[in-house]
Scaffold this motif. Sequence first.
Motif, short mmCIF file in Angstrom:
data_model
loop_
_atom_site.label_atom_id
_atom_site.label_comp_id
_atom_site.label_asym_id
_atom_site.label_seq_id
_atom_site.Cartn_x
_atom_site.Cartn_y
_atom_site.Cartn_z
N TYR A 189 -37.06 83.73 -60.36
CA TYR A 189 -35.80 83.10 -59.98
C TYR A 189 -35.79 81.50 -59.82
CZ TYR A 189 -37.87 82.27 -55.45
OH TYR A 189 -38.66 82.00 -54.22
N ARG A 190 -36.75 81.04 -59.93
CA ARG A 190 -36.83 79.52 -60.08
C ARG A 190 -36.34 78.78 -61.42
NH1 ARG A 190 -42.20 79.27 -57.01
NH2 ARG A 190 -42.43 80.65 -58.67
N THR A 191 -36.50 79.46 -62.49
CA THR A 191 -36.36 79.00 -63.80
C THR A 191 -35.45 79.66 -64.72
OG1 THR A 191 -38.25 80.37 -64.78
CG2 THR A 191 -38.76 78.17 -63.61
N VAL A 192 -34.64 78.95 -65.51
CA VAL A 192 -34.00 79.43 -66.74
C VAL A 192 -34.02 78.93 -68.06
CG1 VAL A 192 -31.59 79.91 -65.06
CG2 VAL A 192 -32.19 77.76 -66.20
N ILE A 193 -33.70 79.57 -69.13
CA ILE A 193 -34.03 79.24 -70.44
C ILE A 193 -32.90 78.37 -71.21
CG2 ILE A 193 -34.70 80.00 -72.66
CD1 ILE A 193 -36.76 80.69 -70.52
N LEU A 194 -33.20 77.30 -71.76
CA LEU A 194 -32.26 76.58 -72.22
C LEU A 194 -32.69 76.58 -74.03
CD1 LEU A 194 -29.99 74.34 -72.66
CD2 LEU A 194 -31.70 72.58 -72.48
N SER A 195 -31.47 77.23 -74.47
CA SER A 195 -31.85 77.54 -75.88
C SER A 195 -30.79 76.91 -76.95
CB SER A 195 -31.68 78.87 -76.32
OG SER A 195 -30.53 79.52 -75.74
N GLU A 196 -30.94 76.95 -78.29
CA GLU A 196 -29.98 76.25 -79.25
C GLU A 196 -30.14 74.89 -79.20
OE1 GLU A 196 -26.10 78.08 -78.41
OE2 GLU A 196 -27.10 80.13 -78.31
N ILE A 197 -31.34 74.18 -79.03
CA ILE A 197 -31.22 72.80 -79.03
C ILE A 197 -31.98 72.68 -80.26
CG2 ILE A 197 -32.50 70.85 -78.20
CD1 ILE A 197 -30.26 71.42 -76.28
N PRO A 198 -31.40 71.84 -81.27
CA PRO A 198 -32.40 71.91 -82.55
C PRO A 198 -33.83 71.15 -82.35
CG PRO A 198 -30.16 70.63 -82.69
CD PRO A 198 -30.45 71.17 -81.39
N TYR A 199 -34.68 71.59 -83.32
CA TYR A 199 -35.97 70.93 -83.27
C TYR A 199 -36.41 69.65 -83.33
CZ TYR A 199 -36.21 70.65 -88.30
OH TYR A 199 -36.22 69.95 -89.41
N HIS A 200 -35.51 69.15 -84.02
CA HIS A 200 -35.52 67.40 -84.20
C HIS A 200 -35.39 66.70 -83.14
CE1 HIS A 200 -31.33 66.68 -84.47
NE2 HIS A 200 -31.23 67.88 -85.29
N VAL A 201 -34.69 67.39 -81.98
CA VAL A 201 -34.29 66.73 -80.88
C VAL A 201 -35.50 66.11 -80.05
CG1 VAL A 201 -32.99 66.43 -78.64
CG2 VAL A 201 -32.17 67.60 -80.83
N ASP A 202 -35.50 65.05 -79.20
CA ASP A 202 -36.43 64.60 -78.60
C ASP A 202 -36.48 65.21 -77.05
OD1 ASP A 202 -38.66 63.14 -77.14
OD2 ASP A 202 -37.35 61.57 -76.60
N VAL A 203 -37.52 66.28 -76.98
CA VAL A 203 -37.39 66.90 -75.37
C VAL A 203 -38.78 66.67 -74.85
CG1 VAL A 203 -37.05 69.06 -74.16
CG2 VAL A 203 -35.71 68.49 -76.43
N SER A 204 -38.77 66.24 -73.56
CA SER A 204 -40.02 66.27 -73.15
C SER A 204 -39.92 66.79 -71.49
CB SER A 204 -40.46 64.85 -73.00
OG SER A 204 -39.47 64.02 -72.61
N PRO A 205 -40.91 66.96 -70.95
CA PRO A 205 -41.06 67.74 -69.50
C PRO A 205 -40.67 66.69 -68.45
CG PRO A 205 -42.88 68.30 -70.65
CD PRO A 205 -42.36 67.58 -71.34
N GLY A 206 -39.52 66.86 -67.71
CA GLY A 206 -39.04 66.18 -66.64
C GLY A 206 -37.45 65.75 -66.91
N ASP A 207 -37.06 65.98 -68.34
CA ASP A 207 -35.73 65.68 -68.54
C ASP A 207 -34.78 66.29 -67.82
OD1 ASP A 207 -36.92 63.89 -70.42
OD2 ASP A 207 -36.27 65.28 -72.37
#
Lengths: 271, 171
Positions: A189-207
Motif C-alpha cells: 500500500y506504500r508503492t505504485v508502478i509508473l509505466s510507459e516511460i521510454p527507456y532512453h529517458v534519464d530516471v534515477s531513484p529519488g526523482d
Amino acid sequence: MRNLLNLIYRYHFSLLFLLLETVAVSMGVRYNLYQKAKFVGFTENIAAFFNESVSSFTDYFHLVETNRRLSLENTMLRNQLQRVYRSDELFFFSEHDTIHRQKYFFTSARVISNTVTRMHNYLTLDKGRDQGIEPDMGVICPEGIVGVTTGVTGNFTSVLSVLNLNFHVSAKLKKNDYFGTISWDGQDYRTVILSEIPYHVDVSPGDTVVTSGYSSLFPEGIPIGTVIEAHVENGNFYHIRVRLFTDFRHLTYVDVIRNLQKEEQQKLRQE
Amino acid sequence: MINSFLRYTVIFVVIVLVQVVLLDNLQISRYAVPFLYILFLLVLPFETPGWLLLLLAFLLGFTIDLFEHTLGLHTSATLFTAWLRPGVLRLIAPRDGYTPNTRPGIADYGTGWFLRYTVPLTLAHHLFLFYFEAFSFHHFFNTLARALVSSAFTLGLMLLSQLFVIKNRRE
C-alpha cells in the motif's frame, strides 16, 4: 418426468448451490472486470451511516496527528500566500487577465471509511451530491493524490482509491516532463508502478513524480511520490516503482477537485 | 422454533456488526484481514436443511459485500463454504453421530473436533475469497500468504468466541 423430479429432489442441495453460486460469481466477475458498477443506492447509505458513526468515534484517536498535519499545511499555505503577494506579475494576472481565471475548485471532505488491505480499495467521504460532488472528480490530500470519485449519493461519496487494481492516472517525471501511467499492482500500500516511460529517458531513484494534467481529473503538478527503483522491461519501457507521498493509513481530511472547464475539455476531445 | 429464529437473528446481526464495525477497521498488518463472519454459518444447528443453509449463506455474503464495497466476492465464497459444510460434518462425525439438542462448538464436542471442523472450512473460504479478489494467479504466493495469515487470524478469533459460549452456559 418422475425420474427427473426424483433426481432434482436428490441433488437439490448441489443444484441450488450451483444456481446461487452462478449468480454470485457472475456478479463478482463483472465487479472484477469493470470498474465498480455504479452500484450506490439505499443500501450503500446504510453502510455509510454505520461507517460514519464508527469514524466519528475513532477520529479522536488521530487528533494529535491530524492537528500536526493541519498546522504543517497551514504553514505551507501561508508561505505560498506570501509568494503570491510578493510576485507583482501573478497579482496582475488575477486582476486583469480573463484567460488566467480559476480552473479548479476544492471541497474539503472527511474520510469515514477506508481500506488498504484489499485488491480493490475504496474510501467513503461524508459529502455527496448535495454538497456539489459528482462522479469522476479527483481526490487529493495535502501530501498527494488519493483517488477518483465513483458513486455519489445525497450525502456520501465512494472514492476509487489509488490502491485499486482498476485505478490509472497519467503522471510525469517532474524534472523532465516525460509522462506515463500510474497504476497499482496490489503488492504494497506504500508503492505504485509508473509505466510507459521510454527507456532512453534519464530516471534515477529519488526523482519526483507528479500528475501530468492531461486527464481532466487532476491539476498538473499534484505530488504523487518519489522513484525508488527503475529497470527496463521488455526492451522499450521502464518499470518504475514509486513510493507514494500519501499515507493511506492516516487519511482523515481530503479535498475533492471540481474542474470548472472539464466539460469544455471533454467536448473538444470528443470532436 | 420462534425462539431459535430469534436466537440466530441476533447472532447474525451481532456477527455482521463485529465484522464491519470492528474487524474491518482493525488494521493489524497489511496481510491479515480476519473474516470472522463465516462463524455464523458454522454455528447453525446440525439439523439445518441444506436449502436454508445456502439461502442464509447468500444473505450473509451479500450483506458483507454491501459493507465491503465489493459485489459477489463474499457471496460466492460464503456459498462455497456452506456447500462444503454438510460434507465436512459427515467426515468428522463422532462414531454414533451427532446427538440431538447439541450444537456445533467446543462446549459439546471439544477443541479437537472444533478445529477439524473450522480449519478446512475457513481455509476453503479464505482461499476462494482471496484468489477471486486477486482475479489472477499472477501473484500466486503473495495471495496465498495473505489467505493463510488471514485464516490463522480468523481461526484464533473463532476459538476466542467459543470461550465466550462456554462461559455463557455455565452461568
